[in-house]
Write a protein that holds these residues in place. Structure first.
Motif, short mmCIF file in Angstrom:
data_model
loop_
_atom_site.label_atom_id
_atom_site.label_comp_id
_atom_site.label_asym_id
_atom_site.label_seq_id
_atom_site.Cartn_x
_atom_site.Cartn_y
_atom_site.Cartn_z
N HIS A 199 2.30 4.47 2.08
CA HIS A 199 2.04 4.14 3.36
C HIS A 199 0.34 3.61 3.17
CE1 HIS A 199 0.76 8.24 3.77
NE2 HIS A 199 -0.08 8.02 4.82
N PRO A 200 -0.11 3.00 4.19
CA PRO A 200 0.68 2.11 5.46
C PRO A 200 1.52 0.96 4.89
CG PRO A 200 -1.61 1.47 5.27
CD PRO A 200 -1.50 2.52 4.34
N PHE A 201 1.37 0.41 3.69
CA PHE A 201 1.88 -0.83 3.25
C PHE A 201 3.06 -0.17 2.15
CE2 PHE A 201 -1.94 -2.24 4.60
CZ PHE A 201 -1.83 -3.08 5.53
N SER A 269 -2.32 16.24 -3.91
CA SER A 269 -2.59 15.31 -2.87
C SER A 269 -3.11 16.02 -1.61
CB SER A 269 -1.24 14.75 -2.35
OG SER A 269 -0.20 15.58 -1.84
N SER A 270 -3.30 17.37 -1.55
CA SER A 270 -3.61 17.90 -0.51
C SER A 270 -5.10 18.52 -0.53
CB SER A 270 -2.82 18.95 0.10
OG SER A 270 -2.49 19.67 -0.92
N ILE A 271 -5.85 18.48 -1.76
CA ILE A 271 -7.01 18.84 -2.08
C ILE A 271 -7.94 17.96 -1.43
CG2 ILE A 271 -8.97 19.21 -3.79
CD1 ILE A 271 -6.76 20.56 -5.37
N GLY A 272 -8.74 18.11 -0.40
CA GLY A 272 -9.60 17.05 0.35
C GLY A 272 -10.97 17.57 0.85
N GLU A 514 -6.50 11.58 5.29
CA GLU A 514 -5.18 10.87 5.67
C GLU A 514 -5.44 9.54 5.90
OE1 GLU A 514 -6.92 11.90 9.69
OE2 GLU A 514 -7.41 12.03 7.70
N ASN A 515 -4.43 8.66 6.07
CA ASN A 515 -4.65 7.28 6.32
C ASN A 515 -5.24 6.76 7.59
OD1 ASN A 515 -4.14 4.45 6.20
ND2 ASN A 515 -2.09 4.51 7.45
N GLN A 516 -6.18 5.96 7.43
CA GLN A 516 -7.16 5.80 8.71
C GLN A 516 -6.80 4.36 9.36
OE1 GLN A 516 -9.23 7.92 10.26
NE2 GLN A 516 -8.97 9.51 8.73
N VAL A 517 -5.91 3.47 8.94
CA VAL A 517 -5.50 2.21 9.40
C VAL A 517 -3.96 2.17 9.51
CG1 VAL A 517 -7.48 1.49 8.08
CG2 VAL A 517 -5.39 1.14 7.23
N THR A 530 -1.52 5.93 -1.25
CA THR A 530 -1.23 7.45 -1.25
C THR A 530 -2.56 8.19 -0.77
OG1 THR A 530 -2.18 7.43 -3.53
CG2 THR A 530 0.02 7.10 -3.52
N TRP A 531 -2.06 8.97 0.28
CA TRP A 531 -3.04 9.48 1.23
C TRP A 531 -2.40 11.23 1.21
CZ3 TRP A 531 -6.87 6.25 2.79
CH2 TRP A 531 -6.87 5.04 2.66
N ALA A 532 -3.39 11.92 1.84
CA ALA A 532 -3.10 13.30 2.05
C ALA A 532 -2.25 13.30 3.42
CB ALA A 532 -4.34 14.01 2.42
N ASP A 533 -1.27 14.31 3.62
CA ASP A 533 -0.60 14.39 4.71
C ASP A 533 -1.65 14.45 6.16
OD1 ASP A 533 2.38 14.93 3.76
OD2 ASP A 533 1.26 16.14 2.74
#
Length: 802
Positions: A199-201, A269-272, A514-517, A530-533
């Motif tokens: 996401h988002p696309f 994907s969750s290390i951030g 996480e995705n910001q847009v 690909t983004w963190a949950d």
């Protein structure tokens, strides 16, 4: 929770006698200095440097950082230069080859002056400071930290190339690209999308038919994997007097391997990180507040290093990478800033056709092009030097040549462009005095791609996404691409066109990887998939939107918040289920009255986390095809919850979703009995046998138990997990998370709170080696002094360099 400071943990009695040995003013002769430099060390181990000019400032920063972190610096140097085989033998040869293949080879002036108008002067001074201290210890070997004696080595001198090395960067995403390519080749693009949370696309995952499937299942990015892999020491690397027994080593290395597997799969994907800024309208003080807690590997010494830099044009305090000049997270006299990763795909795997008669020629834009070749010599312990040749295409390093299939593989890396040294562009940020100046400084931050947030004492808050972002049109970059020129990048997105905002109506910006847009963002070709949950970010926004005025204690509570949003959603699914099994019914009853907080003392948290783990594992067995299981070892948490909420009978079978949830709960209870015994009173979440923090020294597994007791820290009980704002690894050991935390009220710099786990020094004999570990373990902070008067009030030592 009330914010706790270092003074409330009685370490002073322990530290004072040692510190007094160093508290008298001292003078040394340093011909490299132009003027006198004063250094004050505070009770937390932070050095406050007062210089008369910029060159002396960064010379002293390099000198003191090397003094505190000499062994860390030596490991950094050898990894950056590909010289580990020289001391560890043939087992590190492939790593060294990979490092040399991916080495930045650009022009010094162009590279260093990207980061700051006087970048060359700053980096040269910093390196000079490092080398000055290294010469001191070589001249006086008694000053060497014990690790050098264990390995029977001496530190080597630094150069500017080591400072700008990319080996420690958070780089993305060629390893995932190869995995996606393999999965697509096995089950197709649409099924691959169903198993992932893109996401988002929606990305294109089509692989060009000219790329052989057989090629994708070969070890085609081995040099990349080698130079990015974790460094492991063995007993044979260590002198016998310090060496671990083989049986004990095998046991330790097995635990470490299990933890690394979790980090590279479930936690990948969750290390951030978390950061946020709130306006004065939301704060008790009436001034903006900035909070940041970057989540990285928990290590000894810490990956970050606090320092206060004071000279004409500089008055900045905060944390950064110890081997890089400047400060990447902190504040100056006007504003404060912090960062989190903004997921950006800055790598692509390129596949070429090879000339049938010459495997060193590849086809590009209809012509045969000769690979560029660079010869190299690698020294290897106990054998002859290795002569190697590195090959490069127009896109980048060649990692694989397959003469049978007549294909070659290269990796195109945006981070090999000038300006790709991680965090070094923070030099410009440290001198920003307005949002406009800070945003302009952000233009130079290529790697890693970040959500930079800003708050200043004039009442402004801002957010700017940074990072070098290739423009891909017609393809996603998530699977293997052609190297023939038909899928070339169309330049890079202008930095200031990346997502950003200033003084928002809701009064805050908050990011947690996480995705910001949304899908109206006008430049989808430069945005990742690909983004963190969103769980951490959603919980942070939930608290910031509470409508009440927030203070520093609230910010500390939020950085250490252990409320699990996945638990809130999954336990709701449990509420309507009839469970007949007595133990399952008891666990259900406990969970339904639980507050969803993964507190270290909570038995309910212990039950829930095991249930969540079991759910994810069991669902994976159902929905992940067996043939792709080696390349997809876990399901995304957001997708897991979506599947469970939907409750598709085709997935959950005869017993349906309810039966699946109940059965998984019963299995979780059996696992807890096996792990912790049959007495439920012993099932509290935080404990050495369940969620804990054990921080291992780099040599830990290879050295004797006697030495491990001196080098390692923990275990101590912990709370939280990957999806809580107070984040750490998904597995039992808190291997990742926030080692550094900072909270800044821009209305009063003296109220700044910080932590740096486990301490400022990497020297086992230093009082600052592990002094901050018990404070961090209690989710507490120390006060960070800023004015010279406040610094002197917390002084434990001082000296003059001239």
């Amino acid at each position: 929770m009330t914010i706790r400071y270092i003074k409330k943990i009685s370490l002073a009695v322990f530290l004072l006698p040692i510190m007094l040995l160093f508290s008298c003013p001292q003078e040394s002769k340093y011909p490299q200095l132009l003027d006198q430099v004063e250094v004050i060390r505070d009770e937390n181990g932070v050095n406050h440097i007062y210089a008369e000019n910029e060159q002396d400032l960064f010379f002293t920063q390099g000198y003191l950082a090397a003094k505190d972190r000499l062994f860390q610096f030596e490991l950094w140097r050898r990894q950056a230069t590909g010289t580990l085989a020289e001391i560890l033998g043939e087992k590190e040869l492939e790593r060294d080859k990979g490092v040399r293949l991916f080495q930045f080879r650009g022009d010094k002036k162009t590279e260093l002056n990207h980061y700051h108008p006087r970048g060359e002067l700053i980096v040269d001074a910093f390196v000079d400071g490092i080398n000055t201290y290294i010469k001191e210890v070589i001249d006086s070997p008694e000053l060497l930290p014990v690790e050098f004696k264990m390995l029977d080595i001496l530190p080597g001198y630094w150069s500017w190339e080591i400072v700008v090395s990319r080996h420690q960067g958070l780089l993305q995403n060629v390893k995932q690209e190869l995995n996606y390519s393999r999965i697509v080749s096995l089950i197709g693009a649409e099924k691959t999308k169903e198993l992932h949370h893109f996401h988002p696309f929606e990305p294109s995952l089509e692989i060009h038919p000219s790329i052989p499937k057989d090629l994708l299942f070969k070890d085609i990015i081995a040099p990349y994997d080698a130079f990015r892999s974790a460094l492991t020491f063995s007993p044979e690397d260590i002198k016998e007097a310090y060496r671990n027994r083989k049986e004990a080593f095998d046991k330790e290395i097995k635990k470490i391997a299990e933890e690394r597997t979790i980090m590279e799969t479930i936690d990948a994907s969750s290390i951030g990180s978390n950061n946020w800024v709130i306006s004065g309208d939301l704060s008790e003080s009436g001034f903006p507040i900035m909070a940041n807690d970057p989540h990285r590997l928990q290590a000894v010494p810490s990956l970050r290093y606090w320092v206060h830099l004071h000279a004409p044009g500089w008055n900045v305090v905060g944390g950064g990478e110890p081997a890089i000049p400047g400060i990447s997270i902190g504040h100056n006299e006007i504003g404060a800033w912090g960062l989190t990763i903004f997921q950006t795909d800055n790598e692509d795997m390129r596949i070429y056709d090879l000339h049938p008669d010459d495997p060193l020629q590849y086809k590009y834009k209809g012509e045969w092009v000769k690979m560029k070749a660079i010869s190299d010599t690698i020294l290897v312990k106990n054998r002859e030097p290795e002569i190697v040749t590195h090959y490069y295409s127009v896109h980048g390093p060649i990692t694989f040549i397959d003469e049978e299939l007549e294909k070659a593989v290269a990796i195109e890396c945006a981070w090999l462009e000038p300006g790709g040294a991680p965090y070094l562009a923070s030099l410009r940020m440290g001198q920003a005095t307005t949002w406009e100046e800070f945003r302009e400084a952000c233009r130079y931050n290529h790697i890693p791609a970040e959500n930079m947030v800003w708050a200043d004492k004039n009442g402004n808050i801002g957010w700017q996404a940074t990072g070098i972002a290739p423009i891909r049109k017609g393809y996603s970059g998530l699977v293997a691409t052609l190297g023939d020129g038909s899928q070339d990048w169309e330049g890079y997105q202008p930095m200031l066109e990346r997502p950003h905002g200033f003084n928002p109506p809701n009064g805050f910006f908050a990011t947690a990887n996480e995705n910001q847009v949304d899908n109206t963002y006008p430049f989808p070709e430069a945005l990742g998939y690909t983004w963190a949950d969103a769980f951490r970010g959603d919980r942070i926004k939930e608290v910031l939107s509470s409508g009440r005025k927030l203070n520093l204690a609230d910010m500390g509570n939020l950085q250490n918040d252990y409320l699990s949003l996945p638990a809130r959603q999954l336990i709701a699914e449990l509420s309507s289920i009839s469970i007949q099994n007595g133990k399952g019914k008891k666990a259900q009853s406990m969970l339904l009255t639980w507050d969803f907080i993964l507190d270290k003392n909570s038995i309910e948290a212990g039950i829930y986390v095991m249930w969540e783990r079991t759910l994810r594992k069991n669902l994976g067995k159902i929905v992940i095809p067996k043939e792709v299981a080696p390349y997809l070892t876990e399901l995304n948490m957001t997708k897991t919850i979506e599947w469970i909420k939907k409750g598709d009978p085709a997935i959950f079978g005869e017993g349906g979703k309810d039966g699946f949830l109940a059965k998984s709960l019963e299995e979780a209870i059996l696992e807890l009995e096996k792990k912790l015994g049959t007495d439920w009173n012993n099932w509290q979440y935080g404990q050495p046998d369940y969620k804990h923090a054990l921080i291992r020294h780099p040599l830990s597994a290879a050295i004797s138990e006697e030495w491990r007791e001196k080098t390692d820290l923990g275990p101590i009980p912990r709370g939280g997990y990957s999806f809580t704002p107070g984040a750490n690894a998904y597995g039992d050991n808190n291997t990742t998370g926030a080692s550094l935390r900072i909270i800044v009220d821009t209305g009063d710099w003296e109220k700044t709170l910080g932590i740096n786990n486990p301490g400022q020094s990497g020297d086992i004999e230093s009082p600052f080696y592990g002094n901050l570990f018990p404070i961090w373990a209690e989710d507490a902070y120390f006060l960070v002094p800023y004015s010279k008067e406040a610094v002197k009030n917390k002084q434990v030592s001082s000296f003059t360099m001239k």
